[in-house]
Design a protein around this motif. Sequence first.
Motif, PDB file in Angstrom:
ATOM      1  N   VAL A 175       7.523   6.860   3.261  1.00  0.00           N
ATOM      2  CA  VAL A 175       8.319   5.674   3.600  1.00  0.00           C
ATOM      3  C   VAL A 175       9.633   6.101   4.257  1.00  0.00           C
ATOM      4  CG1 VAL A 175       9.519   3.657   2.681  1.00  0.00           C
ATOM      5  CG2 VAL A 175       7.277   4.307   1.763  1.00  0.00           C
ATOM      6  N   ASP A 180       4.319   3.335   7.583  1.00  0.00           N
ATOM      7  CA  ASP A 180       3.876   2.208   6.780  1.00  0.00           C
ATOM      8  C   ASP A 180       2.901   2.749   5.738  1.00  0.00           C
ATOM      9  OD1 ASP A 180       5.317   0.284   8.301  1.00  0.00           O
ATOM     10  OD2 ASP A 180       3.738   0.307   9.808  1.00  0.00           O
ATOM     11  N   TYR A 195       8.690   2.540  -3.617  1.00  0.00           N
ATOM     12  CA  TYR A 195       9.477   1.793  -2.636  1.00  0.00           C
ATOM     13  C   TYR A 195      10.950   1.668  -3.033  1.00  0.00           C
ATOM     14  CZ  TYR A 195       8.386  -2.231  -5.716  1.00  0.00           C
ATOM     15  OH  TYR A 195       8.224  -3.080  -6.783  1.00  0.00           O
ATOM     16  N   TYR A 287      13.107  -2.866   5.786  1.00  0.00           N
ATOM     17  CA  TYR A 287      11.948  -2.653   4.902  1.00  0.00           C
ATOM     18  C   TYR A 287      11.349  -4.003   4.495  1.00  0.00           C
ATOM     19  CZ  TYR A 287      14.153   1.936   4.263  1.00  0.00           C
ATOM     20  OH  TYR A 287      14.734   3.162   4.468  1.00  0.00           O
ATOM     21  N   VAL A 323       9.814  -1.051   8.223  1.00  0.00           N
ATOM     22  CA  VAL A 323       8.762  -0.269   7.584  1.00  0.00           C
ATOM     23  C   VAL A 323       8.131  -1.146   6.510  1.00  0.00           C
ATOM     24  CG1 VAL A 323       8.290   1.738   6.130  1.00  0.00           C
ATOM     25  CG2 VAL A 323       9.883   1.922   8.047  1.00  0.00           C
ATOM     26  N   ILE A 324       6.795  -1.108   6.418  1.00  0.00           N
ATOM     27  CA  ILE A 324       6.095  -1.904   5.411  1.00  0.00           C
ATOM     28  C   ILE A 324       5.606  -0.979   4.303  1.00  0.00           C
ATOM     29  CG2 ILE A 324       4.223  -3.524   4.965  1.00  0.00           C
ATOM     30  CD1 ILE A 324       4.225  -4.236   7.898  1.00  0.00           C
ATOM     31  N   SER A 339      -4.239  -2.252   6.413  1.00  0.00           N
ATOM     32  CA  SER A 339      -4.108  -2.391   7.866  1.00  0.00           C
ATOM     33  C   SER A 339      -4.571  -3.772   8.320  1.00  0.00           C
ATOM     34  CB  SER A 339      -4.923  -1.308   8.572  1.00  0.00           C
ATOM     35  OG  SER A 339      -4.405  -0.028   8.287  1.00  0.00           O
ATOM     36  N   THR A 342      -1.790  -6.302   7.282  1.00  0.00           N
ATOM     37  CA  THR A 342      -0.511  -6.242   8.000  1.00  0.00           C
ATOM     38  C   THR A 342      -0.647  -6.227   9.514  1.00  0.00           C
ATOM     39  OG1 THR A 342      -0.491  -3.824   7.965  1.00  0.00           O
ATOM     40  CG2 THR A 342       0.523  -4.967   6.090  1.00  0.00           C
ATOM     41  N   ARG A 344      -1.136  -3.465  11.113  1.00  0.00           N
ATOM     42  CA  ARG A 344      -0.612  -2.148  11.510  1.00  0.00           C
ATOM     43  C   ARG A 344      -1.450  -1.044  10.869  1.00  0.00           C
ATOM     44  NH1 ARG A 344       5.879  -1.887  10.608  1.00  0.00           N
ATOM     45  NH2 ARG A 344       6.566  -3.639  11.905  1.00  0.00           N
ATOM     46  N   VAL A 346      -1.805   1.957   8.467  1.00  0.00           N
ATOM     47  CA  VAL A 346      -1.125   2.218   7.199  1.00  0.00           C
ATOM     48  C   VAL A 346      -1.680   3.500   6.583  1.00  0.00           C
ATOM     49  CG1 VAL A 346      -0.661   1.318   4.877  1.00  0.00           C
ATOM     50  CG2 VAL A 346      -0.753  -0.258   6.813  1.00  0.00           C
TER      51      VAL A 346
END
Length: 881
Positions: A175, A180, A195, A287, A323-324, A339, A342, A344, A346
């Motif tokens: 992270v 992600d 996180y 974030y 950033v996820i 993925s 989102t 994106r 990951v």
Amino acid sequence: MGATAESTQGPDGSQRGVELLRRVLAGSGLDPARADTTWTSGAADTDGPGPGAGPRPGPGAGVFAAQDGFDGPDGVRGSDLSRDSRGSGDSRGSAGSHGSAGSDSSHGSDGSGGSDGSDGVDVVEDPLRHIVRIPARAGHPVDWPGWAPEPLRAAWAARGVTRPWSHQAHGAELVHSGADVVVATGTASGKSLVYQLPVLAGLAEDPRATALYLAPTKALAADQLRSLDGLAPDGVRPAAFDGDTPMDQRDWVRRHCRWVFSNPDMLHRSILPRHGRWTTFLRRLRYVVVDECHTYRGVFGSHVALLLRRLLRLAARYGARPVIVLASATVARPEEFASRLTGRGVVAVTEDGSPHAGRTVAFWEPPLLAEITGENGAPVRRSAGAEVARMLADLVLTDARTLAFVRSRRAAELTALGAKRQIAEIAPELAARVAAYRGGYLPEERRALEADLMSGELLGVATTNALELGVDISGLDAVVQAGFPGTRASFWQQAGRAGRAADEALVVLVARDDPLDTYLVHHPRSLIGAPVESCVLNPVNPYVLAPQLACAAAEMPLTTVDVEEIFGGAPAVEVLDALVDEGVLRRRPHGWFWPDTGDAPAAHVDIRGSGLGQVAVVEAATGRMLGTVDGGSAPGTIHSGAVYLHRGDSFVVDELDLDDGVALVHAEDPDWRTEAQSVSDVTVLEVLEHRRYGPVQVCFGATTVTSQVVAYRRRTPDGTVLDQTALDLPPQSLDTRSVWYTIDPDALADAGIDEARLPGALHAAEHAAIGLLPLFAICDRWDIGGLSTALHPDTGLPTVFVHDGHPGGAGLAERGHEVLGRWLAATRAAVRDCECRTGCPSCVQSPKCGNGNNPLDKTGAVQVLDLVLVALEGGAPTGSR
């Protein structure tokens, strides 16, 4: 949270779980020494679901220990724990001799059932089917990342976390580097630190940066917010922004808070539609944390997937690319699922470096009751709710902190009431330390219960899955589950609530009268030795895309680039064209626009329910609102005459007004429960895939399902039907997806199924298949439905349908189509191996059958399933597309 291995790993050989199981056995009038005797399983139980699964063992013959080569949760592998028979125990202080109380395993008016537990009938069967011992596992601590600020290290050290576990450091490093990430490790493995560390470090490093945390429940968000007390650096000012946040505080949060704790509902209805007010926050968004992301599946998950795309599109508009970070219980292929959620790519962190307490897992099948028969003469088992209420009472009487997970709000109330009553007969001072916890409570009620649970004031809690994801309450002594919770992931999530650092915990799965539960308690390696399921969602479901695209266009005009790169391309264009034709949106050269009507569409889009909103349950005499029920389930749960429970008080519904969204009730304590009955029809709209296997054709496609709640039954606590009352409720039409198979009549005749037996055989096979699909797809049998007919007008053949219960489909029927052979093989095993003679709720009877479970032909169902499976195994399909 993380901690040093030395501070959390318990001593080898803790027997706490076994001691608690002795008490449970004593309370049932069984020999407590059974808990100390370990048998190895027979070869019949080494197979998971699918062809080749052997017959189940007889009562008492299948208790085994987790062994080498036998996979437990989160990669834990068992060891040979066989040992000599020994042990003792007595029943002093047990509630078992005072009767049982709790909820019935059959479904009542709210999807549950109820029983006061006074079965009053001798039982004839040993309920303990299997015991699995899962040994403790040591943790793997590592050094803090070099970039971790010293004040944060010191703050965690003050909580006993001197070094992180390996997966925490690895995930936080990813992270921090800008990747992600989805962290998918076991319950109580410290996912929060993955996180919290990089987000808090990032917010401290950049005093202008902001972060957004999203949780599926307000309880979880509140708990995570509390965990930041003493951790968050000065100036971060984390705060909640949800439906419980007073209006006068919301402006302060928007202007001053740098880490907002919210949920998808508030993001959808408040933040994104008013993004102009959140410009500064979104421009600095660094974030986005998506907690318990495995809950975002099906239609709700599809809404959240598009909601996240709306958020990221607006953040990009203001110049941010956050950033996820996603946290999940253990799921199959987490990077693929994250993925899809989102949009994106990951990176997944799945290697769990945290320690785990040992657990004794008991599989319990309530015994058959003598002298009582159920619907159509079927044998009746003691209700799962009654068993769980008694176990909860027994465990509380030993000062064991226990959660009892049940399947419905009604069951939570009944189970808590039953346990309280039994405890009061032995130790009245402990009765007040048992309560129910469920959705639908008012915020102040919920907060008070959570506080008592956290402080230890409550010893026993009967809860729905609201506490599966809510407050951090790991470290309990025992978890008892009234029925399989629907998925392996949920099973381990709930089981993970038990397990103190120094003591082994007890987990008991009590089977309901349900084909899936029956299958699992007799084939435990289908649960414990099998991988967790994949989460299913479909972001291009047109019934989800349409309202979400309207919301996105209202926030900011949609461009062709948005549609192609963010919202799914061609399927989204097709939906947008339809919205333009309907006048919902307008098409311009540069994209699609929402007409400035002053009415944002988000307020009318329900991302969690059926799209029909919520129905308020109101006490007619006082005007007091007791709770809410989803509009889609209201006809079956709060129809006129239905019994509704709230915090231990019983009410009967006087009137349901779907147009106004209100159900009026009055206080009453009847000695019966209610069970809705519905009828349905299926029309094939389009065949998307079909395969022929000799006399069997398998199809998947678009269908319209028309259903209507037509009556309800009143049942006594022992299941006896008192009467049936007709209801006049409107039919509901559902465009969805279905999987179905047809069989040539000649093949059925050759198999010995004549025309007279055919309807009952197909009907029984359909019921059993619905009950077993949740073994292969993350769903509940109430998320799916079915229809069987000896001659369907659209196929012209004997046909069995299983369909999604959500508009546009949630991927459940499609999953069933993909695994049809394994699914039907498990279905056949469940029906064939059931001890009943002609069919019962454990195999072919359904609690929601509109035809009163008639006709049903158990033997015919096995013949039908044998025929289909032989055809599927006979060779390559023809005619596929």
